[in-house]
Scaffold this motif. Structure first.
Motif, PDB file in Angstrom:
ATOM      1  N   UNK A  63       0.823  -1.209   0.000  1.00 48.63           N
ATOM      2  CA  UNK A  63       0.000   0.000   0.000  1.00 48.63           C
ATOM      3  C   UNK A  63       0.862   1.266   0.000  1.00 48.63           C
ATOM      4  N   UNK A  64       1.972   1.229   0.747  1.00 42.87           N
ATOM      5  CA  UNK A  64       2.862   2.398   0.756  1.00 42.87           C
ATOM      6  C   UNK A  64       3.422   2.636  -0.650  1.00 42.87           C
ATOM      7  N   UNK A  65       3.853   1.544  -1.311  1.00 41.99           N
ATOM      8  CA  UNK A  65       4.402   1.678  -2.658  1.00 41.99           C
ATOM      9  C   UNK A  65       3.356   2.259  -3.595  1.00 41.99           C
ATOM     10  N   UNK A  66       2.108   1.751  -3.448  1.00 43.36           N
ATOM     11  CA  UNK A  66       1.045   2.240  -4.325  1.00 43.36           C
ATOM     12  C   UNK A  66       0.791   3.730  -4.081  1.00 43.36           C
ATOM     13  N   UNK A  67       0.751   4.113  -2.805  1.00 39.60           N
ATOM     14  CA  UNK A  67       0.523   5.518  -2.478  1.00 39.60           C
ATOM     15  C   UNK A  67       1.652   6.387  -3.033  1.00 39.60           C
ATOM     16  N   UNK A  68       2.885   5.902  -2.880  1.00 42.60           N
ATOM     17  CA  UNK A  68       4.024   6.668  -3.388  1.00 42.60           C
ATOM     18  C   UNK A  68       3.964   6.790  -4.910  1.00 42.60           C
ATOM     19  N   UNK A  69       3.516   5.706  -5.556  1.00 46.41           N
ATOM     20  CA  UNK A  69       3.392   5.759  -7.015  1.00 46.41           C
ATOM     21  C   UNK A  69       2.377   6.833  -7.417  1.00 46.41           C
ATOM     22  N   UNK A  70       1.237   6.846  -6.707  1.00 44.73           N
ATOM     23  CA  UNK A  70       0.217   7.855  -7.024  1.00 44.73           C
ATOM     24  C   UNK A  70       0.760   9.257  -6.770  1.00 44.73           C
ATOM     25  N   UNK A  71       1.476   9.424  -5.645  1.00 47.16           N
ATOM     26  CA  UNK A  71       2.035  10.736  -5.319  1.00 47.16           C
ATOM     27  C   UNK A  71       3.053  11.145  -6.379  1.00 47.16           C
ATOM     28  N   UNK A  72       3.902  10.195  -6.780  1.00 49.53           N
ATOM     29  CA  UNK A  72       4.924  10.499  -7.789  1.00 49.53           C
ATOM     30  C   UNK A  72       4.256  10.868  -9.108  1.00 49.53           C
ATOM     31  N   UNK A  73       3.204  10.122  -9.438  1.00 51.54           N
ATOM     32  CA  UNK A  73       2.490  10.424 -10.688  1.00 51.54           C
ATOM     33  C   UNK A  73       1.922  11.825 -10.635  1.00 51.54           C
ATOM     34  N   UNK A  74       1.291  12.142  -9.498  1.00 55.71           N
ATOM     35  CA  UNK A  74       0.676  13.459  -9.352  1.00 55.71           C
ATOM     36  C   UNK A  74       1.742  14.557  -9.457  1.00 55.71           C
ATOM     37  N   UNK A  75       2.879  14.332  -8.780  1.00 60.08           N
ATOM     38  CA  UNK A  75       3.966  15.308  -8.842  1.00 60.08           C
ATOM     39  C   UNK A  75       4.471  15.499 -10.266  1.00 60.08           C
ATOM     40  N   UNK A  76       4.685  14.386 -10.960  1.00 59.50           N
ATOM     41  CA  UNK A  76       5.175  14.456 -12.346  1.00 59.50           C
ATOM     42  C   UNK A  76       4.141  15.127 -13.243  1.00 59.50           C
ATOM     43  N   UNK A  77       2.855  14.838 -12.955  1.00 57.21           N
ATOM     44  CA  UNK A  77       1.781  15.452 -13.737  1.00 57.21           C
ATOM     45  C   UNK A  77       1.832  16.964 -13.577  1.00 57.21           C
ATOM     46  N   UNK A  78       2.026  17.404 -12.332  1.00 52.91           N
ATOM     47  CA  UNK A  78       2.102  18.844 -12.084  1.00 52.91           C
ATOM     48  C   UNK A  78       3.311  19.441 -12.808  1.00 52.91           C
ATOM     49  N   UNK A  79       4.438  18.753 -12.755  1.00 55.81           N
ATOM     50  CA  UNK A  79       5.655  19.262 -13.402  1.00 55.81           C
ATOM     51  C   UNK A  79       5.444  19.371 -14.905  1.00 55.81           C
ATOM     52  N   UNK A  80       4.918  18.297 -15.518  1.00 55.16           N
ATOM     53  CA  UNK A  80       4.835  18.309 -16.979  1.00 55.16           C
ATOM     54  C   UNK A  80       3.765  19.276 -17.474  1.00 55.16           C
TER      55      UNK A  80
END
Lengths: 359, 251
Positions: free
Chosen positions: A196-213
């Motif tokens: 679950x932590x990995x999944x949450x981190x993946x979602x957070x990373x995706x969201x962060x990358x989405x904001x950056x791009x």
């Protein structure tokens, strides 16, 4: 690239991995190993997001993401090993004792504290990326030369980590961990927690990358990919931008590596050999370059295929992967996501339009 | 004088690409540079904007030295460049191309936390209107026609709001009508900016050359004068026609 953002994809993704899979485990339909395996794939997907930022968006083919991934893993591994050693009452990890080392090497000392470990796991890859990037980008190294140099760096580090003198376990790597912050790593609930932590981190990373791009920063990155000279004549300091995104990509790889280690229980230099670093780039190539969803799906799908294929036809995995890669390069250069989009277009408009984008 | 160039020279592998004794440009002047192929016209602009390093010589822009500075520093001084081959960002929309060009803070944090403002949107819209790009604002720049790409690149330079614009063959590959429109646009821009234009098309040169025309031949300044003077100068005619004759002789 301006696809309408359909929330359905996100809902589906979260429903499958955050609800369906854990529910399947709770009801006994899915083994805890499957859960753990997917947890590891999420870590790869986090690293793949970084590769997509640096390669897909900025056009810099970095072959040293596997090395940054390993730095994250090794950091956590050192901490876990020291904790285990302390629990058994020994002074040094087993492999050091076998190598006749009497005192704990200096660079191992900070890894006794979990806080320092977390900090160093992020700081070391970031600093290495900054230093390597500074030298490479300042000397205006581009394209295939960049790929060759970063691959050489990874190879050099691989050779360094293989040596017993490096005091990182040599070829055997670091393994046999017991607990993380007092939690037993072999227990099912801890495995589910890490998933679950990995999944949450993946979602957070995706969201962060989405904001950056989607920020102007992301557009500058794409502009660098399209025409580096034009963007520097528009007064953007290209080196700053490349350096920033290289460090971000290294951090994402390191975070992936940090989460990967407790779920897999072993880290060896094999994780960053030439094959591994090429494979990481291939996840993104197959999933769809310059598309964050593509990077995630590519990493998950290729690794899923890997585990299916290696159990069904153990010897032919590399042939299958190679075949997929050739097909991707020849027929759908935007990967799975590009293929999905063109099929969708074909159904909606009735005409097949291949996307044309420069390499 | 806005731009002063003295004894500028550069050679590529022993060939003197440029050997310019003197060149100066007044503020708000539109100067046309003509010359046969290989005369060093583009090389001259490359040196001013920092793409090529000069072997020796000095370039003073507003009294400050340009030589030895990076492209970014030169762009920040207020020199904008349009290249011969249209150089835009094909993977971005026309709007994003213009947004990136617009004059603003361009460090990484300003870009990361950038919020579009109404003033900026108006400015982009105004420039896009001037260059007939409003109908293709959300098209990928890579999908534009050649003429539209030329205009997009001019729009990129205009939005940077430079003091000096270096425009390399703006009318190349354009229809007569488009060429004429480009000429009118350059004349209008010259009210607010200093411009150096390189061009081959004599009809176009005639349209825009209200002041001086500089003729470069084999890296050297052959002459400088009004369009009429240049057109009727025997040396200029010789070097254009002479080249053709020389080519005929070798056949």
């Amino acid at each position: 690239m301006k696809t309408k953002n359909n929330p359905l994809y996100y809902i589906l993704f979260i429903a499958i991995f955050a609800i369906l899979l854990p529910a399947g485990y709770m009801s006994g339909l899915i083994s805890v190993n499957t859960i753990s395996v997917w947890g590891r794939y999420f870590c790869f997907a986090i690293a793949a997001l970084g590769i997509d930022l640096i390669w897909g968006y900025t056009g810099i083919l970095s072959m040293c993401q596997a090395f940054f991934f390993c730095l994250g893993s090794y950091g956590i591994a050192m901490h876990l090993l020291l904790k285990k050693t302390m629990a058994t009452g020994a002074v040094l990890p087993d492999f050091m004792a076998w190598n006749k080392i009497e005192t704990l090497p200096l660079f191992w000392q900070p890894f006794q504290s979990f806080g320092w470990t977390l900090l160093l796991c992020l700081l070391v890859p970031a600093l290495i990326a900054f230093a390597a990037g500074f030298v490479l980008f300042r000397s205006r190294i581009k394209g295939v030369y960049m790929a060759i140099i970063t691959q050489a760096l990874t190879l050099a580090m691989w050779l360094l980590f293989l040596r017993n003198e490096t005091n990182l376990g040599g070829t055997n790597g670091l393994t046999d961990f017991k607990t993380l912050l007092g939690y037993d790593l072999s227990s099912s609930s801890v495995k589910l927690g890490l998933y679950m932590i990995s999944f949450t981190m993946l979602c957070a990373a995706y969201f962060g990358c989405y904001r950056i791009t989607h920020s102007k920063f992301g557009k500058v990155l794409q502009a660098i990919r399209d025409s580096e000279s034009r963007i520097s004549y528009a007064a953007y300091k290209v080196v700053d931008y490349k350096l920033a995104i290289f460090v971000v990509a290294a951090l994402l790889a390191a975070v992936g590596g940090m989460l990967y280690l407790p779920q897999t229980g072993i880290i060896t230099p094999g994780r960053m050999d030439v094959k591994a670093s090429v494979e990481m780039v291939m996840w993104v190539a197959l999933g769809g370059r310059g598309n964050l969803k593509g990077a995630v799906i590519g990493a998950l799908l290729v690794n899923f295929l890997y585990s299916v294929c290696t159990s069904l036809f153990p010897d032919s995995w590399l042939f299958i992967l190679g075949f997929l890669f050739v097909i991707t390069v020849l027929y759908f250069d935007k990967g799975f996501m590009g293929l999905a989009n063109s099929i969708k277009q074909r159904f909606s408009t009735g005409s097949f339009k291949t996307s044309q984008t420069p390499l | 004088m806005l731009l002063n160039v003295n004894n500028l020279s550069v050679s590529f592998g022993g060939v003197h690409a440029l050997n310019l004794d003197h060149f100066s440009l007044r503020d708000k002047e539109l100067r046309v540079i003509i010359g046969p192929n290989g005369a060093g016209k583009s090389t001259f602009l490359d040196i001013i904007c920092g793409k090529t390093k000069a072997d020796k010589g000095e370039i003073l822009f507003n009294g400050k030295a340009v030589t030895g500075k990076t492209e970014v520093a030169i762009a920040e001084m207020g020199i904008g460049r349009k290249f011969q081959k249209p150089s835009v960002f094909p993977g971005l929309t026309v709007h994003d191309n213009l947004l990136l060009a617009a004059k603003m803070k361009k460090d990484i944090f300003s870009s990361l936390f950038f919020k579009p403002t109404a003033a900026l949107a108006d400015r982009i819209h105004a420039v896009a209107t001037k260059l007939s790009l409003t109908t293709v604002m959300y098209k990928m720049a890579g999908d534009l026609s050649h003429g539209q790409k030329q205009w997009l690149e001019i729009a990129i330079v205009v939005l940077q709001d430079p003091t000096l614009m270096l425009i390399d063959e703006p009318a190349a590959g354009m229809s007569d009508e488009e060429t004429e429109k480009t000429g009118a646009l350059l004349l209008e821009l010259s009210k607010a900016h200093s411009i150096i234009v390189i061009e081959h098309d004599m009809k176009f040169v005639e349209q825009i050359a209200r002041e001086l025309v500089t003729v470069l031949v084999r890296g050297k300044r052959l002459m400088e004068g009004t369009f009429a003077e240049v057109k009727n100068d025997q040396r200029v005619i010789d070097c254009y026609l002479g080249r053709t004759n020389a080519q005929l002789e070798t056949l």
